[in-house]
Design a protein around this motif. Structure first.
Motif, PDB file in Angstrom:
ATOM      1  N   TRP A   1    -117.638  79.269  58.014  1.00 30.64           N
ATOM      2  CA  TRP A   1    -117.470  80.364  57.050  1.00 30.64           C
ATOM      3  C   TRP A   1    -118.740  81.219  56.996  1.00 30.64           C
ATOM      4  N   ALA A   2    -119.889  80.598  57.053  1.00 33.78           N
ATOM      5  CA  ALA A   2    -121.143  81.371  57.061  1.00 33.78           C
ATOM      6  C   ALA A   2    -121.216  82.272  58.289  1.00 33.78           C
ATOM      7  N   LEU A   3    -120.768  81.776  59.449  1.00 37.97           N
ATOM      8  CA  LEU A   3    -120.750  82.593  60.669  1.00 37.97           C
ATOM      9  C   LEU A   3    -119.772  83.757  60.529  1.00 37.97           C
ATOM     10  N   ILE A   4    -118.622  83.488  59.928  1.00 39.17           N
ATOM     11  CA  ILE A   4    -117.610  84.532  59.739  1.00 39.17           C
ATOM     12  C   ILE A   4    -118.135  85.605  58.786  1.00 39.17           C
ATOM     13  N   LYS A   5    -118.768  85.196  57.696  1.00 38.15           N
ATOM     14  CA  LYS A   5    -119.319  86.178  56.751  1.00 38.15           C
ATOM     15  C   LYS A   5    -120.401  87.027  57.409  1.00 38.15           C
ATOM     16  N   ALA A   6    -121.238  86.401  58.231  1.00 42.13           N
ATOM     17  CA  ALA A   6    -122.284  87.162  58.924  1.00 42.13           C
ATOM     18  C   ALA A   6    -121.661  88.187  59.874  1.00 42.13           C
ATOM     19  N   ALA A   7    -120.598  87.789  60.578  1.00 43.49           N
ATOM     20  CA  ALA A   7    -119.914  88.717  61.495  1.00 43.49           C
ATOM     21  C   ALA A   7    -119.233  89.832  60.701  1.00 43.49           C
ATOM     22  N   ARG A   8    -118.656  89.481  59.554  1.00 35.09           N
ATOM     23  CA  ARG A   8    -118.028  90.497  58.696  1.00 35.09           C
ATOM     24  C   ARG A   8    -119.067  91.526  58.260  1.00 35.09           C
ATOM     25  N   ASN A   9    -120.211  91.069  57.798  1.00 39.35           N
ATOM     26  CA  ASN A   9    -121.261  91.988  57.347  1.00 39.35           C
ATOM     27  C   ASN A   9    -121.763  92.856  58.489  1.00 39.35           C
TER      28      ASN A   9
ATOM     29  N   HIS B   1    -113.135  93.086  55.313  1.00 34.89           N
ATOM     30  CA  HIS B   1    -112.945  92.040  54.303  1.00 34.89           C
ATOM     31  C   HIS B   1    -111.575  91.384  54.436  1.00 34.89           C
ATOM     32  N   SER B   2    -110.581  92.134  54.852  1.00 33.26           N
ATOM     33  CA  SER B   2    -109.256  91.558  55.083  1.00 33.26           C
ATOM     34  C   SER B   2    -109.306  90.559  56.241  1.00 33.26           C
ATOM     35  N   ARG B   3    -109.982  90.945  57.315  1.00 34.46           N
ATOM     36  CA  ARG B   3    -110.123  90.033  58.461  1.00 34.46           C
ATOM     37  C   ARG B   3    -110.838  88.747  58.039  1.00 34.46           C
ATOM     38  N   ALA B   4    -111.892  88.867  57.231  1.00 38.00           N
ATOM     39  CA  ALA B   4    -112.637  87.692  56.780  1.00 38.00           C
ATOM     40  C   ALA B   4    -111.779  86.813  55.872  1.00 38.00           C
ATOM     41  N   ARG B   5    -110.996  87.441  54.982  1.00 39.38           N
ATOM     42  CA  ARG B   5    -110.114  86.650  54.101  1.00 39.38           C
ATOM     43  C   ARG B   5    -109.074  85.894  54.914  1.00 39.38           C
ATOM     44  N   ASN B   6    -108.535  86.532  55.939  1.00 34.56           N
ATOM     45  CA  ASN B   6    -107.553  85.853  56.804  1.00 34.56           C
ATOM     46  C   ASN B   6    -108.191  84.658  57.507  1.00 34.56           C
ATOM     47  N   ALA B   7    -109.411  84.840  57.987  1.00 31.80           N
ATOM     48  CA  ALA B   7    -110.117  83.737  58.646  1.00 31.80           C
ATOM     49  C   ALA B   7    -110.392  82.623  57.639  1.00 31.80           C
TER      50      ALA B   7
ATOM     51  N   GLU C   1    -109.705  72.987  65.387  1.00 32.20           N
ATOM     52  CA  GLU C   1    -109.122  74.132  64.671  1.00 32.20           C
ATOM     53  C   GLU C   1    -110.234  74.964  64.016  1.00 32.20           C
ATOM     54  N   VAL C   2    -111.146  74.281  63.346  1.00 34.21           N
ATOM     55  CA  VAL C   2    -112.242  74.983  62.661  1.00 34.21           C
ATOM     56  C   VAL C   2    -113.050  75.817  63.656  1.00 34.21           C
ATOM     57  N   GLN C   3    -113.381  75.218  64.794  1.00 36.59           N
ATOM     58  CA  GLN C   3    -114.192  75.906  65.793  1.00 36.59           C
ATOM     59  C   GLN C   3    -113.463  77.069  66.448  1.00 36.59           C
ATOM     60  N   SER C   4    -112.138  77.058  66.412  1.00 35.71           N
ATOM     61  CA  SER C   4    -111.365  78.143  67.041  1.00 35.71           C
ATOM     62  C   SER C   4    -111.221  79.362  66.132  1.00 35.71           C
ATOM     63  N   ILE C   5    -111.612  79.223  64.870  1.00 37.16           N
ATOM     64  CA  ILE C   5    -111.444  80.321  63.908  1.00 37.16           C
ATOM     65  C   ILE C   5    -112.693  81.178  63.895  1.00 37.16           C
ATOM     66  N   SER C   6    -112.510  82.452  64.133  1.00 32.42           N
ATOM     67  CA  SER C   6    -113.665  83.363  64.128  1.00 32.42           C
ATOM     68  C   SER C   6    -113.259  84.658  63.444  1.00 32.42           C
ATOM     69  N   PHE C   7    -114.217  85.552  63.315  1.00 34.51           N
ATOM     70  CA  PHE C   7    -113.980  86.830  62.643  1.00 34.51           C
ATOM     71  C   PHE C   7    -113.139  87.717  63.497  1.00 34.51           C
TER      72      PHE C   7
END
Length: 194
Positions: free
Chosen positions: A91-99, A170-176, A188-194
């Protein structure tokens, strides 16, 4: 054999973890033994080497991540984090990519505008300035430092595009995030990205 010759020694656990290294006179080597550990003549670096099943000193393989710990029994790196800890990291990686996506620039009508927080506020401020003046024109510095003249209609369109850009990230991040919450395995966790 010279009993006063200086020799290097290694003390290791039964599973090969090197506990201590040092040097002493050949005649003092037997006094270095500690119960529960194996004493070897030789050199090694604590935390960098281990002793394999044959009694040879071997360098630890490269550590895959800061989270991994070396398992001296299996002689492999293992990641001891729980599934929830992996989800938190992902989730921290996804938030960083979102930002990065949100603040990394906005393309509109062939131009790229800065979209960091300060730039977003500047765009909204310019829209407010232009609200009561249909003939408003402002020279705007773009992301590549070129300048483009913008009208009230341009600023309104850029503001709309900016709002859509931010909402999309933000929509993409919420979906992730929803997928992360539902994940039941590490793969599964490792396959989820932004």
């Amino acid at each position: 054999m010279n009993p006063h010759e200086i020799v290097n020694f290694i003390l290791h656990t039964p599973d090969g973890e090197i506990f201590q290294t040092g040097s002493c006179g050949q005649n003092q080597l037997e006094y270095q033994q500690i119960p529960g550990f194996t004493l070897l003549e030789g050199s090694a670096v604590v935390g960098k080497d281990f002793v394999n099943e044959s009694g040879a000193v071997v360098a630890l393989p490269d550590k895959p991540s800061v989270h991994h710990k070396f398992d001296y029994i299996s002689k492999t790196w293992v990641d001891p984090r729980t599934l929830e800890e992996h989800k938190t990291t992902q989730w921290a990686l996804i938030k960083a990519a979102r930002n990065e996506a949100e603040f990394g620039g906005l393309a509109w009508d062939g131009s790229t505008f800065d979209s960091d927080q300060v730039s977003q506020a500047r765009i909204q401020g310019a829209v407010l300035l232009a609200t009561n003046d249909p003939n408003f024109v402002v020279d705007w510095t773009l992301a590549d430092n070129t300048v483009r003249s913008l009208t009230t209609d341009d600023l309104n369109a850029i503001s709309q595009a900016l709002g859509e850009h931010v909402a999309l990230q933000h929509s993409r991040a919420r979906n992730a995030r929803a997928l992360l919450d539902q994940a039941t395995s590490l793969s599964e966790v490792q396959s989820i990205s932004f």
